[in-house]
Scaffold this active site. Structure first.
Site, PDB file in Angstrom:
ATOM      1  N   ARG A   1       0.853  -1.179   0.000  1.00 23.94           N
ATOM      2  CA  ARG A   1       0.000   0.000   0.000  1.00 23.94           C
ATOM      3  C   ARG A   1       0.895   1.237   0.000  1.00 23.94           C
ATOM      4  NH1 ARG A   1      -3.348  -2.904  -1.445  1.00 23.94           N
ATOM      5  NH2 ARG A   1      -5.446  -3.317  -0.622  1.00 23.94           N
TER       6      ARG A   1
ATOM      7  N   ASP B   1       4.552   0.078  -7.065  1.00 25.67           N
ATOM      8  CA  ASP B   1       3.304  -0.127  -7.786  1.00 25.67           C
ATOM      9  C   ASP B   1       2.156   0.622  -7.136  1.00 25.67           C
ATOM     10  OD1 ASP B   1       1.868  -1.403  -9.958  1.00 25.67           O
ATOM     11  OD2 ASP B   1       0.878  -2.634  -8.432  1.00 25.67           O
TER      12      ASP B   1
ATOM     13  N   GLU C   1      -3.759   7.932  -5.104  1.00 27.58           N
ATOM     14  CA  GLU C   1      -3.996   7.272  -6.384  1.00 27.58           C
ATOM     15  C   GLU C   1      -5.340   7.708  -6.957  1.00 27.58           C
ATOM     16  OE1 GLU C   1      -1.490   3.180  -5.321  1.00 27.58           O
ATOM     17  OE2 GLU C   1      -3.679   3.113  -5.430  1.00 27.58           O
TER      18      GLU C   1
ATOM     19  N   HIS D   1      -0.326   0.862 -10.235  1.00 33.46           N
ATOM     20  CA  HIS D   1      -1.101  -0.113  -9.453  1.00 33.46           C
ATOM     21  C   HIS D   1      -1.588  -1.250 -10.355  1.00 33.46           C
ATOM     22  CE1 HIS D   1      -3.363  -0.315  -5.399  1.00 33.46           C
ATOM     23  NE2 HIS D   1      -3.237  -1.535  -5.887  1.00 33.46           N
TER      24      HIS D   1
END
Length: 316
Positions: free
Chosen positions: A235, A259, A264, A283
């Site tokens: 996360r 990632d 986001e 992501h």
């Protein structure tokens, strides 16, 4: 039974997963994306709500008296007020372990990218550098073997275990840091700072909690080798982005592969956007078709189990 799917687009961006399974479970309303102010209206009188990232708050639950079940297209469930849901008798179920292979695969895509430098050499060939080489082989960018390197893994759930198995197959030395002592663990288990000190690769596969928020910070990085690489596919909130950017730009560590970010979609203001030797993917570790189909399968099976009176993957 009425079912509201609040952010189907996040699971099905490519349009490659049919809604047939969902439609077999009840009267389904598919909503592509839901703004926070529209959540209660989009749920309306639904009995079941399915979502990925939409916030299901106390206010939303109070505004939707028919709501009995929240199903998550995700393993994490911090977007749902699970405590209040329990008080109201609303069952919340997540989808664990659907992405184990995909996330482990992407973790090693990062590692191999760094150690084998395929992108660099592909660019060199396309730029004509090999054609101009006086020797048959051209390797100005250093590469390295994984065998004998130390892979430190923070978190030893299903993904952490799979990453350890793959690393071991490559001949890497595996070090585990986890909040509880795992049973029958074949690898060295140690504290976080020792794992960081030993790591040639330090990879994070832990949940975001009060204890892990900002755990990747200047203090932790100060324990790492300047030649080490850091990976985060867990996360974004486990990273202090300013500290990591400073460490990369000053050469305190060699590289970072991420990632996930704290915000986001990615904010143009993140200090990591232009950081030195920082590779960011949007992501995508969970995004293979097989992985997302498995996710939908689990979500549907969770609903069936709840409807039969034996809920599974219940988080509250």
């Amino acid at each position: 039974m009425k079912i509201a799917v609040l952010d189907w687009y996040t699971v099905n961006i490519s349009g490659d997963i049919p809604t047939t399974q969902l439609e077999e479970l009840g009267d389904v309303k598919i909503i592509s994306l839901t703004k926070p102010e529209d959540t209660a209206n989009n749920i309306a009188d639904a009995d079941i709500v399915l979502c990925n990232k939409v916030l299901i708050t106390k206010e939303v639950m109070d505004a939707c008296p028919n709501l009995k079940y929240v199903g998550l297209f995700a393993t994490g469930f911090n977007n749902v007020d699970t405590g209040y849901a329990a008080k109201k008798g609303i069952v919340v179920c997540n989808a664990g372990q659907y992405s184990t292979n995909a996330v482990a695969q992407q973790t090693f895509a990062y590692i191999l990218d760094r150690f084998s430098r395929i992108r660099d050499y592909d660019n060199a060939v396309k730029n004509g550098e090999w054609e101009r080489s006086p020797a048959f082989s051209y390797f100005p960018v250093p590469t390295a073997e994984l065998a004998g390197k130390t892979l430190s893994i923070v978190g030893y759930g299903s993904i952490g275990r799979r990453v350890a198995e793959i690393g071991s197959a490559f001949g890497m030395n595996i070090v585990i840091s986890t909040r509880t002592q795992p049973e029958n663990c074949p690898y060295e288990v140690t504290d976080l700072y020792t794992a960081a000190e030993k790591a040639d690769v330090l990879t994070f596969h832990c949940p975001l909690t009060d204890k892990t928020a900002g755990i990747i910070n200047g203090e932790l990085i100060s324990h790492m080798k300047p030649t080490a690489m850091l990976i985060n596919t867990s996360r974004g909130g486990v990273v202090n982005e300013a500290d990591l950017a400073e460490a990369l730009n000053s050469g305190k560590i060699a590289a970072a592969y991420l990632d996930v970010l704290e915000k986001e979609p990615m904010s143009p203001n993140t200090p990591l956007k232009g950081a030195k030797n920082c590779t960011i993917t949007p992501h995508t570790a969970w995004a293979p078709l097989e992985t997302r189909q498995r996710l939908v399968d689990i979500v549907c099976d969770n609903i069936k189990a709840w409807q039969s009176g034996s809920p599974r993957n219940k988080v509250n």
